[in-house]
Each structure stands twice: as structure tokens, then as C-alpha cells.
Scaffold this motif. Structure first.
Motif, PDB file in Angstrom:
ATOM      1  N   MET A   1      34.777 -35.077  14.554  1.00 35.47           N
ATOM      2  CA  MET A   1      35.132 -33.716  14.949  1.00 35.47           C
ATOM      3  C   MET A   1      36.088 -33.133  13.917  1.00 35.47           C
ATOM      4  O   MET A   1      37.075 -33.766  13.553  1.00 35.47           O
ATOM      5  CB  MET A   1      35.811 -33.726  16.332  1.00 35.47           C
ATOM      6  CG  MET A   1      36.169 -32.345  16.861  1.00 35.47           C
ATOM      7  SD  MET A   1      37.096 -32.441  18.424  1.00 35.47           S
ATOM      8  CE  MET A   1      35.873 -33.237  19.454  1.00 35.47           C
ATOM      9  N   THR A   2      35.753 -31.921  13.426  1.00 34.72           N
ATOM     10  CA  THR A   2      36.637 -31.274  12.467  1.00 34.72           C
ATOM     11  C   THR A   2      37.954 -30.916  13.127  1.00 34.72           C
ATOM     12  O   THR A   2      38.060 -30.845  14.351  1.00 34.72           O
ATOM     13  CB  THR A   2      35.977 -30.011  11.913  1.00 34.72           C
ATOM     14  OG1 THR A   2      35.651 -29.125  13.007  1.00 34.72           O
ATOM     15  CG2 THR A   2      34.705 -30.344  11.140  1.00 34.72           C
ATOM     16  N   GLY A   3      38.970 -30.695  12.299  1.00 32.98           N
ATOM     17  CA  GLY A   3      40.308 -30.441  12.821  1.00 32.98           C
ATOM     18  C   GLY A   3      40.352 -29.252  13.761  1.00 32.98           C
ATOM     19  O   GLY A   3      39.867 -28.153  13.448  1.00 32.98           O
ATOM     20  N   LEU A   4      40.951 -29.453  14.928  1.00 39.08           N
ATOM     21  CA  LEU A   4      41.087 -28.414  15.944  1.00 39.08           C
ATOM     22  C   LEU A   4      42.515 -27.871  15.948  1.00 39.08           C
ATOM     23  O   LEU A   4      43.465 -28.592  15.650  1.00 39.08           O
ATOM     24  CB  LEU A   4      40.779 -28.974  17.331  1.00 39.08           C
ATOM     25  CG  LEU A   4      39.359 -29.458  17.602  1.00 39.08           C
ATOM     26  CD1 LEU A   4      39.314 -30.200  18.938  1.00 39.08           C
ATOM     27  CD2 LEU A   4      38.378 -28.290  17.608  1.00 39.08           C
ATOM     28  N   ARG A   5      42.651 -26.620  16.310  1.00 43.66           N
ATOM     29  CA  ARG A   5      43.964 -26.050  16.619  1.00 43.66           C
ATOM     30  C   ARG A   5      44.102 -26.068  18.137  1.00 43.66           C
ATOM     31  O   ARG A   5      43.325 -25.424  18.852  1.00 43.66           O
ATOM     32  CB  ARG A   5      44.105 -24.627  16.085  1.00 43.66           C
ATOM     33  CG  ARG A   5      44.106 -24.516  14.579  1.00 43.66           C
ATOM     34  CD  ARG A   5      44.663 -23.165  14.136  1.00 43.66           C
ATOM     35  NE  ARG A   5      46.105 -23.101  14.336  1.00 43.66           N
ATOM     36  CZ  ARG A   5      46.741 -22.107  14.989  1.00 43.66           C
ATOM     37  NH1 ARG A   5      46.053 -21.118  15.540  1.00 43.66           N
ATOM     38  NH2 ARG A   5      48.063 -22.116  15.106  1.00 43.66           N
ATOM     39  N   ILE A   6      45.072 -26.824  18.624  1.00 46.15           N
ATOM     40  CA  ILE A   6      45.206 -27.072  20.063  1.00 46.15           C
ATOM     41  C   ILE A   6      46.561 -26.574  20.539  1.00 46.15           C
ATOM     42  O   ILE A   6      47.600 -26.964  19.994  1.00 46.15           O
ATOM     43  CB  ILE A   6      45.080 -28.585  20.373  1.00 46.15           C
ATOM     44  CG1 ILE A   6      43.801 -29.152  19.768  1.00 46.15           C
ATOM     45  CG2 ILE A   6      45.131 -28.837  21.873  1.00 46.15           C
ATOM     46  CD1 ILE A   6      43.853 -30.651  19.525  1.00 46.15           C
ATOM     47  N   ALA A   7      46.545 -25.720  21.540  1.00 41.33           N
ATOM     48  CA  ALA A   7      47.782 -25.274  22.176  1.00 41.33           C
ATOM     49  C   ALA A   7      48.005 -26.105  23.432  1.00 41.33           C
ATOM     50  O   ALA A   7      47.185 -26.065  24.352  1.00 41.33           O
ATOM     51  CB  ALA A   7      47.704 -23.795  22.537  1.00 41.33           C
ATOM     52  N   LEU A   8      49.074 -26.892  23.438  1.00 44.22           N
ATOM     53  CA  LEU A   8      49.430 -27.667  24.626  1.00 44.22           C
ATOM     54  C   LEU A   8      50.595 -26.981  25.320  1.00 44.22           C
ATOM     55  O   LEU A   8      51.588 -26.618  24.673  1.00 44.22           O
ATOM     56  CB  LEU A   8      49.805 -29.095  24.255  1.00 44.22           C
ATOM     57  CG  LEU A   8      48.678 -29.933  23.633  1.00 44.22           C
ATOM     58  CD1 LEU A   8      48.837 -30.011  22.138  1.00 44.22           C
ATOM     59  CD2 LEU A   8      48.641 -31.333  24.235  1.00 44.22           C
ATOM     60  N   LEU A   9      50.488 -26.793  26.630  1.00 45.09           N
ATOM     61  CA  LEU A   9      51.514 -26.103  27.408  1.00 45.09           C
ATOM     62  C   LEU A   9      52.122 -27.064  28.412  1.00 45.09           C
ATOM     63  O   LEU A   9      51.394 -27.719  29.184  1.00 45.09           O
ATOM     64  CB  LEU A   9      50.929 -24.906  28.164  1.00 45.09           C
ATOM     65  CG  LEU A   9      50.638 -23.616  27.380  1.00 45.09           C
ATOM     66  CD1 LEU A   9      49.520 -23.824  26.344  1.00 45.09           C
ATOM     67  CD2 LEU A   9      50.256 -22.483  28.339  1.00 45.09           C
ATOM     68  N   THR A  10      53.435 -27.175  28.407  1.00 43.48           N
ATOM     69  CA  THR A  10      54.146 -27.963  29.401  1.00 43.48           C
ATOM     70  C   THR A  10      55.224 -27.100  30.041  1.00 43.48           C
ATOM     71  O   THR A  10      55.479 -25.988  29.593  1.00 43.48           O
ATOM     72  CB  THR A  10      54.719 -29.259  28.787  1.00 43.48           C
ATOM     73  OG1 THR A  10      55.256 -30.086  29.815  1.00 43.48           O
ATOM     74  CG2 THR A  10      55.788 -28.968  27.749  1.00 43.48           C
TER      75      THR A  10
END
Length: 391
Positions: A1-10
Motif C-alpha cells: 500500500m502506498t503511503g497514506l495520510r492518516i488523521a487520528l483523533l483522540t
């Protein structure tokens, strides 16, 4: 899988298990070649409780003087303000680790600013207030993919919501949590007034689901046999109001003549700096963690990585990832049983056996493996990137 931009919210920048999981997951995802950015409302402006090897965003958050409902609504709105433009939503994947972030993302999905989101359920709370219960449900029902940190909560979510969650588990940083003592150990011992007698460590502050009352009752019994023993109650940063339970705990301490205070039999630390946690685990003769309700119990792996014997409830999630020889299992509703386990943990042969078994168990849980288990869920929820066209 190519690099993803991931927003993680806590939900917070404070040292809670879900926040620690979120940061460590993001670091592992970055090590795999993705860009994982952890977001959290930050009314203090001080940032996260520890430095992270991943990008972080302290979301501007308003101070709240009202009740929990007003606090949660404000934090949802804080997120909506932050992600209120298409430019702020330039991520491939959105991943909420709690109901606050989940509700914000559900609203963004309704506004067509994001295509959908992943939701990790660390545990389910039982709320007397219907609005809080509705928010918890919505954050799960509106998610495209649902993840859980343990099988027990996977089964519960499936039963309650008809969903098909996936188990992603947890990890531990064996480089940060080590059994070898260092200079920090003596400094931490001095800072909290810890003597040479046995140390019982409890993590999570004064909270009903952490079974702090049961720990106090058991410790009182142990101290009758081992007068020099000290109980350290660490942590406790929470968005929820635990004031009434905290009062009950302090009343129990008073009844047993164990009022918390500096250099006394019971030490209440409040939130502990991350740099001090490995030393605190190493100083302790045991971690007492007989929770009544737990998502996974990340501190169990941390303690084991530091060579500290662990006492846990004989129920999921602990029975899912620990074998009988890894820890001392107890009935969390029976203080006598917890007290017996505390005494057994101090027997040198048992202490040494648990130290070795726990370290091996912790070493089997890596954040890299945890991050890899997330990638299938991310692939199913990733925004389709528009490739540039050439005339």
C-alpha cells in the motif's frame, strides 16, 4: 500500500490508555512509510503528555466550566471548527479513537467533507445521561469500519450494534520500557517519598472501573501483615467526573488509617510525567490492576516490559492475551483474593517467575504488528486520490 495520510483523533492530550495507544500507533504507521498525524483538543495549550515520533496537532479548544455533556459538546465543536474547511480535511483516512472524535467525523461525513471514517472502540461506557449515550452510539453506527483492541469488546460491539469489528490489539515499546534500573529510579523514589518496603502500584487514579476501592481494601489487609508496604495510586486524568467515587476511596483510606499524603502509606501522584513511568514500574514490587471494566490494559504490558509482576482480574480482556503463568489472576470483587495475590507476588520465587514470564509476554506485542493490522481497514476507507492529468 502506498503511503497514506492518516488523521487520528483522540479525546485528550493527557496520559490515558487510549491516547497512549493512538500516539504509539501513529509512530508505528510513520515507521511503515505513512504520514499519521494525531489530533487532540488541547485547552491547556501544553501539547501532548509526551514527545512523539509522529506529527501531532493540538486542536484549539475552549475552556468549559459546565458538566460532562457541555464538555463533550464543546470538544466535538472544537474539532468541527478545526476541520471546517476542505483544506483541513486533506487526509486519505480519518480514524477516531473515541466518541468525541467519532461524532465530529460523523458530522463531517454528513457535510460531505470526508468520505467516511474508521472508529476504534477501546471500551464501551454506560452513561446515565441519554445524550452521552447517544453520542457514543452515533460515533460507532456512523463509522465505515470498526476496530477493537480486544475480542471481548469486539463481541460486545457486534451484539449491541450488529457490526463486524476487527481486533487490532495493542503493543508496547520495549525500548522505552526496560527492566534494567537507571539513575531515574532513585530520583522517582525520592520524588514520591517511597521507602524501602514493598511498593504496590495502581494505575488510573480513583475510578470505579479501575476498582480502586477493591485495591484499597486489599492493600489494607496486606499492610496488616507487612506494615512497611506503600500503595502508589498513579494517574487519573479523565474527562469524566469521578468526584463521588474519589470521595468514597478517601473515606475508605481514612477508615483504615491510611490517609494519602507525602511519605505516607498511600501516595497519590496524579498524572505522572512519561519519562518517570518506566522507573515507577521498576520501583514497584507489583502492579495491582484488578479492573472491573477494561478495554485492554496497556499498563499491564508496560509493567511486564519493566520486569514488574502483575495482578489482573480473571476475566477478559486479560484472559485473552495473558496465560495463567504470566500474571496473578484474581476475582476483582473479592478484596481478600486481591490481598492474597499481593502477598504471593512478594514471595521471591513467585516474583522472579512472574518477572520472566511477563517480560516474554510483553515482548510478543509490537506496535509494528498492531499498525500492520490497521492497514486493511484503512484501505477500505481511504479517499480515492485524484491523479493529476497531463494535456
Amino acid at each position: 500500500m502506498t503511503g497514506l495520510r492518516i488523521a487520528l483523533l483522540t479525546h485528550s492530550t493527557n496520559p490515558r490508555g487510549g491516547v497512549a495507544h493512538c500516539l504509539a500507533l501513529a509512530e508505528a504507521l510513520c515507521a511503515l512509510g505513512h504520514e499519521a498525524v494525531v489530533h487532540a483538543p488541547d485547552p491547556s495549550g501544553r501539547g501532548f503528555f509526551r514527545a512523539a515520533a509522529c506529527p501531532t496537532v493540538s486542536v484549539s479548544a475552549r475552556t468549559v466550566a459546565g458538566d460532562t455533556v457541555e464538555l463533550v459538546q464543546t470538544r466535538i465543536n472544537d474539532y468541527l471548527v478545526h476541520f471546517g474547511s476542505p483544506a483541513a480535511c486533506g487526509f486519505d483516512v480519518f480514524h477516531a479513537h473515541d466518541g468525541i472524535g467519532g461524532n465530529a467525523l460523523a458530522t463531517l461525513k454528513q457535510r460531505r467533507l470526508i468520505p467516511g471514517f474508521v472508529r476504534t472502540v477501546h471500551h464501551l461506557d454506560t452513561f446515565a445521561d441519554p445524550q452521552l449515550a447517544d453520542w457514543q452510539d452515533r460515533s460507532i453506527q456512523e463509522a465505515r469500519r470498526i476496530l477493537c483492541v480486544s475480542q471481548g469488546w469486539t463481541d460486545q460491539v457486534r451484539s449491541d450494534f450488529g457490526a463486524m469489528p476487527e481486533v487490532v490489539g495493542n503493543g508496547v515499546d520495549m525500548a522505552a520500557y526496560q527492566p534494567a534500573p537507571d539513575l531515574q529510579d532513585a530520583a522517582v523514589r525520592q520524588r514520591w517519598g517511597l521507602g524501602d518496603g514493598p511498593i504496590v502500584l495502581a494505575i488510573g487514579g480513583f475510578e470505579a472501573r479501575k476498582n480502586t476501592l477493591g485495591i484499597i481494601e486489599a492493600f489494607a489487609r496486606l499492610r496488616e501483615r507487612r506494615p512497611g508496604t506503600q500503595l502508589v495510586i498513579a494517574g487519573g486524568a479523565s474527562l469524566l467526573d469521578h468526584a463521588s467515587y474519589r470521595a468514597r476511596c478517601h473515606a475508605a483510606l481514612t477508615v483504615h488509617g491510611l490517609a494519602a499524603g507525602a511519605n505516607g502509606p498511600v501516595i497519590e501522584t496524579g498524572p505522572v510525567p512519561q519519562a518517570d513511568m518506566p522507573a515507577l514500574y521498576r520501583i514497584a514490587d507489583m502492579l495491582a490492576f484488578p479492573s472491573l471494566k477494561e478495554g485492554f490494559g496497556l499498563c499491564v504490558l508496560e509493567a511486564m516490559a519493566c520486569g514488574t509482576p502483575v495482578i489482573v482480574s480473571h476475566r477478559p480482556p486479560f484472559t485473552e492475551y495473558l496465560a495463567e503463568g504470566d500474571a496473578l489472576f484474581v476475582d476483582p470483587a473479592a478484596p481478600d483474593d486481591i490481598a492474597r495475590a499481593m502477598a504471593i507476588a512478594l514471595v521471591p520465587e513467585t516474583h522472579d517467575r512472574l518477572r520472566l514470564a511477563g517480560f516474554a509476554r510483553a515482548a510478543a506485542h509490537s506496535w509494528r504488528a498492531c499498525a500492520e493490522r490497521h492497514l486493511d481497514a484503512y484501505a477500505g476507507c481511504a479517499r480515492i486520490r485524484q491523479e493529476p492529468t497531463h494535456a
